[in-house]
Design an enzyme around this catalytic site. Structure first.
Site, PDB file in Angstrom:
ATOM      1  N   ASP A 196      15.254  34.835 -11.082  1.00 46.32           N
ATOM      2  CA  ASP A 196      14.121  35.140 -11.759  1.00 46.32           C
ATOM      3  C   ASP A 196      13.324  36.529 -10.886  1.00 46.32           C
ATOM      4  OD1 ASP A 196      13.113  33.612 -10.152  1.00 46.32           O
ATOM      5  OD2 ASP A 196      11.413  32.813 -11.461  1.00 46.32           O
ATOM      6  N   GLU A 221      12.587  28.958   5.029  1.00 46.30           N
ATOM      7  CA  GLU A 221      12.987  30.547   5.615  1.00 46.30           C
ATOM      8  C   GLU A 221      12.906  30.348   7.039  1.00 46.30           C
ATOM      9  OE1 GLU A 221      10.637  29.858   3.248  1.00 46.30           O
ATOM     10  OE2 GLU A 221      11.115  31.035   1.568  1.00 46.30           O
TER      11      GLU A 221
END
Ligand code: UGA
Ligand code: MN
Length: 253
Positions: free
Chosen positions: A112, A198
């Site tokens: 998205d 991350e």
């Protein structure tokens, strides 16, 4: 170098809409291999059709999020990490299929987000790990590394958990395939604190602020936005169906 664009994706009302839009973006990009990993027990034909129509080189995989790690439809979006199992499936595919290939860049692209085509040319410059600004994330218009005059990374402007080793979003970086191949244990995990997916991944690849390559014109340009598709407003009956995951067909999805 080829770009390996890894997209985890899960069933929801807007899934086909988001994937269709993303496929139209990616179809403008040469030398890109799209790895789509469905959060499901099996491959679905609706996703297969979108991949086929894209005419992109692609790999279609599935890896279901364990049910104790899966958010309920009504949970707020941040309670659990998303895409863990799916990104790992893609990394294992890369380790198995690309050993010996040598060149290529891996990027984790949510279904998205919004991508400017210029981000793909930045990715191709990555020797080790590249980083760039991301729009609309972490409570900011732009979350970005802060560079010294000599171009090295001195800090990040992040305000959400700024003490993370890499206070950046998944959309902010790409890594060379050779790093993935030489660090087969660098995978995502449900066992890391919230917001550290991350950082943990990059640290496990041996990345630090000194060997990371700031791109996008010295981090002055925004070529990717962390847009989020609004959770579709559905009737109570539809939500019940969605929770039970029964009664859905191609037309409804
Ligand atoms: C942010 C980051 O941009 C994501 O890369 C990161 O995975 C996520 O936070 C996180 O904290 O885990 P956000 O927009 O909040 O992203 O997350 P989503 O877009 O809802 O999910 C990220 C990707 O995982 C999407 O491509 C989505 O389709 C997929 N997903 C989501 C699944 O495969 N399974 C799920 O149950 C939910
Ligand atoms: Mn998202």
């Amino acid at each position: 170098p080829f770009i390996y664009f890894i997209t985890p994706t899960h069933f929801r009302a807007a899934q086909k809409a988001d994937l269709t839009r993303l496929s139209y973006t990616l179809s403008h990009v040469p030398n890109l291999h799209w790895i789509v990993v469905e959060d499901s027990d099996s491959l679905t034909s609706s996703v297969a059709e979108i991949l086929k129509r894209s005419r992109l080189p692609h790999t279609h995989l599935n890896a279901r999020t364990p049910s104790d790690q899966k958010m309920k439809y009504t949970d707020p979006n941040w309670t659990l990490p998303r895409g863990v199992e799916q990104r790992n499936a893609a990394l294992l595919w890369i380790q198995n299929q690309l050993s010996g290939v040598g060149s290529g860049v891996v990027y984790f692209g949510d279904d998205d987000n919004t991508y400017d085509l210029r981000i793909f040319e930045e990715m191709r410059k990555v020797d080790n790990a590249g980083v760039w600004p991301v729009g609309i994330v972490g409570g900011m218009f732009v979350e970005t590394p802060v560079l010294a005059d000599n171009g090295s990374i001195i800090s990040f402007n992040s305000i959400w958990k700024p003490d993370r080793p890499f206070p950046i979003d998944m959309a902010a970086f790409a890594v060379n395939v050779t790093l993935i191949l030489s660090h087969p244990n660098a995978l995502f995990s449900f066992d890391v604190p919230r917001g550290y997916q991350e950082s943990t991944f990059l640290e496990n690849l041996g990345i630090n602020r000194l060997n990371m390559e700031p791109l996008a014109e010295k981090c002055t340009k925004v070529y990717v936005w962390h847009t989020r598709t609004e959770k579709s407003k559905l009737s109570k009956g539809m939500v019940e169906k969605l929770t039970k995951k029964t009664g859905f067909n191609e037309l409804e999805s």
